[in-house]
Design a protein around this motif. Structure first.
Motif, PDB file in Angstrom:
ATOM      1  N   UNK A 121       0.683  -1.407   0.030  1.00 12.01           N
ATOM      2  CA  UNK A 121       0.018   0.632  -0.135  1.00 12.01           C
ATOM      3  C   UNK A 121       0.707   1.708  -0.171  1.00 12.01           C
ATOM      4  N   UNK A 122       2.094   1.140  -0.162  1.00 11.48           N
ATOM      5  CA  UNK A 122       2.977   2.199   0.085  1.00 11.48           C
ATOM      6  C   UNK A 122       3.480   3.013  -1.002  1.00 11.48           C
ATOM      7  N   UNK A 123       3.154   1.513  -2.071  1.00 11.23           N
ATOM      8  CA  UNK A 123       3.500   2.185  -3.005  1.00 11.23           C
ATOM      9  C   UNK A 123       2.824   3.486  -4.070  1.00 11.23           C
ATOM     10  N   UNK A 124       3.179   3.614  -4.937  1.00 11.98           N
ATOM     11  CA  UNK A 124       2.230   4.729  -5.223  1.00 11.98           C
ATOM     12  C   UNK A 124       1.447   4.601  -6.684  1.00 11.98           C
ATOM     13  N   UNK A 125       1.977   2.471  -6.770  1.00 16.71           N
ATOM     14  CA  UNK A 125       0.630   2.464  -7.856  1.00 16.71           C
ATOM     15  C   UNK A 125      -0.679   1.821  -6.784  1.00 16.71           C
ATOM     16  N   UNK A 126      -0.297   1.103  -5.765  1.00 15.95           N
ATOM     17  CA  UNK A 126      -1.131   0.415  -4.481  1.00 15.95           C
ATOM     18  C   UNK A 126      -2.021   2.507  -4.081  1.00 15.95           C
ATOM     19  N   UNK A 127      -0.998   3.361  -4.033  1.00 22.72           N
ATOM     20  CA  UNK A 127      -1.715   4.500  -3.301  1.00 22.72           C
ATOM     21  C   UNK A 127      -2.796   4.943  -4.208  1.00 22.72           C
ATOM     22  N   UNK A 128      -2.486   5.055  -5.635  1.00 22.70           N
ATOM     23  CA  UNK A 128      -3.234   5.184  -6.410  1.00 22.70           C
ATOM     24  C   UNK A 128      -4.961   4.403  -6.465  1.00 22.70           C
ATOM     25  N   UNK A 129      -4.727   3.405  -6.053  1.00 27.71           N
ATOM     26  CA  UNK A 129      -6.018   2.643  -6.757  1.00 27.71           C
ATOM     27  C   UNK A 129      -6.905   2.743  -4.770  1.00 27.71           C
ATOM     28  N   UNK A 130      -6.317   3.433  -4.113  1.00 31.70           N
ATOM     29  CA  UNK A 130      -6.789   3.198  -2.823  1.00 31.70           C
ATOM     30  C   UNK A 130      -7.654   4.780  -2.971  1.00 31.70           C
ATOM     31  N   UNK A 131      -7.178   5.785  -2.991  1.00 33.14           N
ATOM     32  CA  UNK A 131      -7.685   6.784  -3.056  1.00 33.14           C
ATOM     33  C   UNK A 131      -8.725   6.834  -3.880  1.00 33.14           C
ATOM     34  N   UNK A 132      -8.852   5.802  -5.642  1.00 33.44           N
ATOM     35  CA  UNK A 132      -9.319   6.028  -6.031  1.00 33.44           C
ATOM     36  C   UNK A 132     -10.477   5.385  -5.635  1.00 33.44           C
ATOM     37  N   UNK A 133     -10.359   3.848  -4.669  1.00 32.14           N
ATOM     38  CA  UNK A 133     -11.944   3.336  -4.016  1.00 32.14           C
ATOM     39  C   UNK A 133     -12.501   3.724  -3.486  1.00 32.14           C
ATOM     40  N   UNK A 134     -11.809   5.154  -2.585  1.00 34.66           N
ATOM     41  CA  UNK A 134     -12.664   6.002  -1.549  1.00 34.66           C
ATOM     42  C   UNK A 134     -13.419   6.735  -1.886  1.00 34.66           C
ATOM     43  N   UNK A 135     -12.996   6.953  -3.540  1.00 36.81           N
ATOM     44  CA  UNK A 135     -13.822   7.897  -4.025  1.00 36.81           C
ATOM     45  C   UNK A 135     -15.026   7.546  -4.785  1.00 36.81           C
ATOM     46  N   UNK A 136     -14.690   6.804  -5.575  1.00 36.17           N
ATOM     47  CA  UNK A 136     -15.838   5.926  -6.531  1.00 36.17           C
ATOM     48  C   UNK A 136     -16.538   5.096  -5.433  1.00 36.17           C
ATOM     49  N   UNK A 137     -16.619   4.466  -3.665  1.00 31.10           N
ATOM     50  CA  UNK A 137     -17.327   3.726  -3.527  1.00 31.10           C
ATOM     51  C   UNK A 137     -17.023   3.889  -1.871  1.00 31.10           C
ATOM     52  N   UNK A 138     -17.085   4.645  -1.129  1.00 33.18           N
ATOM     53  CA  UNK A 138     -16.652   5.768  -0.140  1.00 33.18           C
ATOM     54  C   UNK A 138     -16.456   4.841   0.874  1.00 33.18           C
ATOM     55  N   UNK A 139     -15.110   4.398   0.415  1.00 37.56           N
ATOM     56  CA  UNK A 139     -14.548   3.509   1.256  1.00 37.56           C
ATOM     57  C   UNK A 139     -12.911   3.495   1.721  1.00 37.56           C
ATOM     58  N   UNK A 140     -12.286   4.021   2.990  1.00 41.22           N
ATOM     59  CA  UNK A 140     -11.609   4.566   3.382  1.00 41.22           C
ATOM     60  C   UNK A 140     -10.007   3.018   4.216  1.00 41.22           C
ATOM     61  N   UNK A 141      -9.410   2.930   3.006  1.00 41.02           N
ATOM     62  CA  UNK A 141      -8.391   2.060   4.071  1.00 41.02           C
ATOM     63  C   UNK A 141      -6.753   2.211   4.647  1.00 41.02           C
ATOM     64  N   UNK A 142      -7.414   2.475   5.929  1.00 37.96           N
ATOM     65  CA  UNK A 142      -6.477   3.211   7.243  1.00 37.96           C
ATOM     66  C   UNK A 142      -5.578   1.603   7.706  1.00 37.96           C
TER      67      UNK A 142
END
Length: 327
Positions: A121-142
């Protein structure tokens, strides 16, 4: 150290930590934590239980609902997205219902070791995926992901090389990436509900399945199986997720306390999973319940699977990029 001894130590640590917890300005926060697994798995024993104790002194009143009582992972993911469930630990590929690319985090042979899956999750590729997830699904990974374990193939067919997967009916979860995983090995993907897996193996509906070593033992899947093949095809670490609406309702102190507790739980779960795997393998070798095959041609199996995932799939480009990020 036995798992029960570790559990007692973890609980004692949580109690000691709570004595020096700071006071929080926000009123007591009530939340429900949904979890798929039963109370004996490391997720609950070493993760959820002590985490709830720690957070009680940080102003949280958390109700843990385990054993899929809130529904399947798909249903819990929807509940978090809609704000009906405050927090859960859910396999990342379940969120493919909102975005295809996040499936890549559960692709076979993406990771070489546990360190990589804990750091992905620290990689830029995964970070971009998690940012998109929050936008489209209203879900935050912490926090840090919770380790489910290194998955291996088990069942009633002896497998040592890629050719041995031919015509093998392999039970997989009913997710696209899991189905592709079986195909990448050369097996016939056969979706079967987790609750029906024991009987499916027993009755020959499927030839093999796949799961981490501790889960195979805890769920008694070794009873209807003859072999465990150390394929190590997937290391699963599930993200700790919260509803974005719930997250925004918290003040900064509670947000930090929740993040810290999720990460501390992740570290405990990782230790417990490693211990449980070691104990389970030792038990099998002692009682001969199953034959553990660890001399299979893992290089050839891995190469075939990676080639499958590296082209022709919606997330193949992301798969290749993540492999580069993790090297």
């Amino acid at each position: 150290m036995k798992l029960s001894t570790m559990t007692s130590a973890v609980a004692a640590l949580a109690t000691t930590t709570s004595l020096c917890a700071p006071a929080f300005a926000q009123d007591n926060v009530e939340a429900t934590f949904g979890i798929l697994f039963g109370p004996t798995v490391p997720f609950v024993v070493c993760g959820t239980t002590p985490m709830v104790e720690e957070l009680a002194d940080a102003g949280f009143d958390i109700n843990v609902v385990h054993s899929a009582q809130l529904g399947s992972e798909n249903q819990m993911a929807e509940q978090v997205s809609f704000g009906e469930l405050e927090m859960a630990v859910i396999t990342s590929s379940i969120f493919a219902a909102w975005m295809d690319d996040i499936s890549v985090l559960e692709a076979y042979y993406l990771y070489d070791n546990v360190d990589q899956v804990m750091e992905v999750y620290e990689t830029p590729t995964a970070q971009a995926l998690l940012d998109e997830l929050m936008q489209v699904a209203n879900v935050r990974v912490i926090g840090s992901p919770w380790l489910y374990g290194t998955r291996n193939v088990f069942g009633n067919r002896e497998i040592r090389e890629p050719a041995d997967f031919e015509n093998v009916r392999m039970r997989v979860p009913e997710t696209p990436v899991s189905i592709e995983g079986a195909r990448s090995l050369g097996a016939q993907p056969t979706p079967v509900a987790y609750s029906e897996l024991y009987v499916a193996l027993q009755q020959g509906i499927v030839d093999v399945a796949e799961a981490p070593i501790p889960i195979i033992g805890l769920e008694s899947f070794d009873e209807p199986a003859d072999y465990v093949m150390m394929t190590k095809h997937l290391i699963t670490a599930m993200p700790f997720v919260v509803s974005e609406d719930f997250w925004q309702s918290l003040d900064e102190d509670h947000q930090q306390a929740l993040t810290d507790a999720a990460t501390a739980a992740s570290e405990r779960v990782r230790d417990c999973v490693a211990e449980a795997e070691e104990e389970t393998l030792a038990g099998w070798k002692e009682d001969g319940a199953v034959t553990v095959i660890d001399d299979l041609d893992i290089d050839a199996i891995r190469e075939k699977s990676r080639a499958h995932f590296s082209s022709g799939l919606p997330y193949s480009e992301t798969y290749v990029q993540l492999r580069e990020d993790l090297e």
